[in-house]
Motif scaffolding. Structure first.
Motif, PDB file in Angstrom:
ATOM      1  N   GLU A   1       0.826  -1.198   0.000  1.00 50.25           N
ATOM      2  CA  GLU A   1       0.000   0.000   0.000  1.00 50.25           C
ATOM      3  C   GLU A   1       0.869   1.260   0.000  1.00 50.25           C
ATOM      4  OE1 GLU A   1      -3.060   0.100  -0.423  1.00 50.25           O
ATOM      5  OE2 GLU A   1      -3.971  -1.779   0.234  1.00 50.25           O
ATOM      6  N   ARG A   2       2.127   1.129   0.462  1.00 48.70           N
ATOM      7  CA  ARG A   2       3.009   2.293   0.583  1.00 48.70           C
ATOM      8  C   ARG A   2       4.165   2.251  -0.410  1.00 48.70           C
ATOM      9  NH1 ARG A   2       2.134  -0.080   5.472  1.00 48.70           N
ATOM     10  NH2 ARG A   2       0.827   1.028   6.966  1.00 48.70           N
ATOM     11  N   VAL A   3       4.481   1.056  -0.922  1.00 48.98           N
ATOM     12  CA  VAL A   3       5.637   0.883  -1.808  1.00 48.98           C
ATOM     13  C   VAL A   3       5.140   0.383  -3.161  1.00 48.98           C
ATOM     14  CG1 VAL A   3       7.896  -0.234  -2.057  1.00 48.98           C
ATOM     15  CG2 VAL A   3       7.003   0.265   0.222  1.00 48.98           C
ATOM     16  N   ALA A   4       5.934   0.628  -4.209  1.00 50.82           N
ATOM     17  CA  ALA A   4       5.550   0.199  -5.557  1.00 50.82           C
ATOM     18  C   ALA A   4       5.649  -1.317  -5.691  1.00 50.82           C
ATOM     19  CB  ALA A   4       6.437   0.880  -6.596  1.00 50.82           C
ATOM     20  N   LEU A   5       5.142  -1.838  -6.819  1.00 53.62           N
ATOM     21  CA  LEU A   5       5.099  -3.285  -7.062  1.00 53.62           C
ATOM     22  C   LEU A   5       6.481  -3.913  -7.223  1.00 53.62           C
ATOM     23  CD1 LEU A   5       2.068  -3.584  -9.500  1.00 53.62           C
ATOM     24  CD2 LEU A   5       2.184  -4.364  -7.141  1.00 53.62           C
ATOM     25  N   TRP A   6       7.538  -3.084  -7.395  1.00 49.54           N
ATOM     26  CA  TRP A   6       8.876  -3.667  -7.512  1.00 49.54           C
ATOM     27  C   TRP A   6       9.276  -4.422  -6.241  1.00 49.54           C
ATOM     28  CZ3 TRP A   6      11.902  -2.077  -3.588  1.00 49.54           C
ATOM     29  CH2 TRP A   6      11.688  -0.820  -3.033  1.00 49.54           C
TER      30      TRP A   6
END
Length: 244
Positions: A75-80
């Motif tokens: 929810e806070r970080v990108a899909l990487w």
């Protein structure tokens, strides 16, 4: 292969290359448990003190913790974050299995020939039906697992709820996996194996009829007597029923 795919997913941009790498990584991850199960069964037959159900329970506990943390962080970080975490665990798995193989040298590899495999299925035709049943169960289980995010969104949830749902399922697996030895004292392995598909069906119906994401969590209460019971019972059943 799974580790390499996860690492390569970080820098690549082309959609078809991403699809190819992701698909190969997914195939590798589906194949891995079969090899791990076979390795554990082989070690047990060679006389090593391997408690497979407990080892599988530790795996479920690790999966639960990982999905809970990663699901919340997405929810806070990108899909990487997903290929990064996959790459780290892939490297760890490679290291631990290499060390395990050195600690348990085992017997000389058996010579496997096509004629021997064909003769095996001719002698145990019931095993083909058993494998067909396993395929059906896993098509059901993996379809729900692979599309859990889409199911959660359709029911009004998001990435965090998806992580909670999968984490809860893994936590609930632990009592069945750690206590499988006690279950075997009550009923034989085959009886538990026949019981588990019923809970696969009930869980699927529960998720289908769930009005919202919270009821998806409730449906996971049926998971331990389905997937968890099947996982340990199927390996134990195959080890008991098949010739060494």
């Amino acid at each position: 292969l799974a580790f390499c795919c996860a690492v390569l997913l970080l820098p690549v941009k082309g959609i078809w290359l991403i699809v190819g790498l992701f698909a190969l990584a997914a195939v590798c991850n589906q194949i891995l448990p079969g090899f791990a199960n076979a390795m554990g069964t082989d070690c047990a037959r060679q006389g090593y003190a391997v408690n497979f159900s407990m080892a599988r329970g530790v795996g479920s506990a690790a999966f639960s913790l990982c999905t809970l943390l990663v699901g919340g962080l997405l929810e806070r970080v990108a899909l990487w974050l997903i290929p990064l975490v996959s790459g780290i665990f892939g490297a760890g798995l490679l290291l631990f299995t290499t060390l395990f193989a050195r600690l348990t040298p085992g017997k000389e590899p058996m010579e496997e020939k096509a004629e021997k495999s064909l003769g095996f299925f001719q002698e145990t035709p019931w095993f083909i039906l058993f494998l067909a049943g396993c395929v059906c169960l896993f098509l059901s289980h993996q379809t729900l697992g692979n599309y859990m995010y889409q199911i959660t969104v359709y029911k009004g949830g998001g990435k965090a709820e998806q992580g909670m749902i999968q984490s809860l399922a893994a936590i609930l697996e632990l009592p069945v996996m750690f206590g499988f030895g006690l279950l075997l004292k009550k009923r034989p392995c085959g009886w538990w194996l026949r019981l588990s598909p019923l809970f696969f069906v009930l869980r699927s119906l529960g998720m289908l009829l769930a009005p919202n994401a919270h009821w998806l969590l409730a449906a996971q209460l049926l998971h331990p007597m389905g997937f968890a019971l099947y996982t340990v019972a199927s390996v134990a059943f195959a080890a008991e029923a098949l010739p060494a």
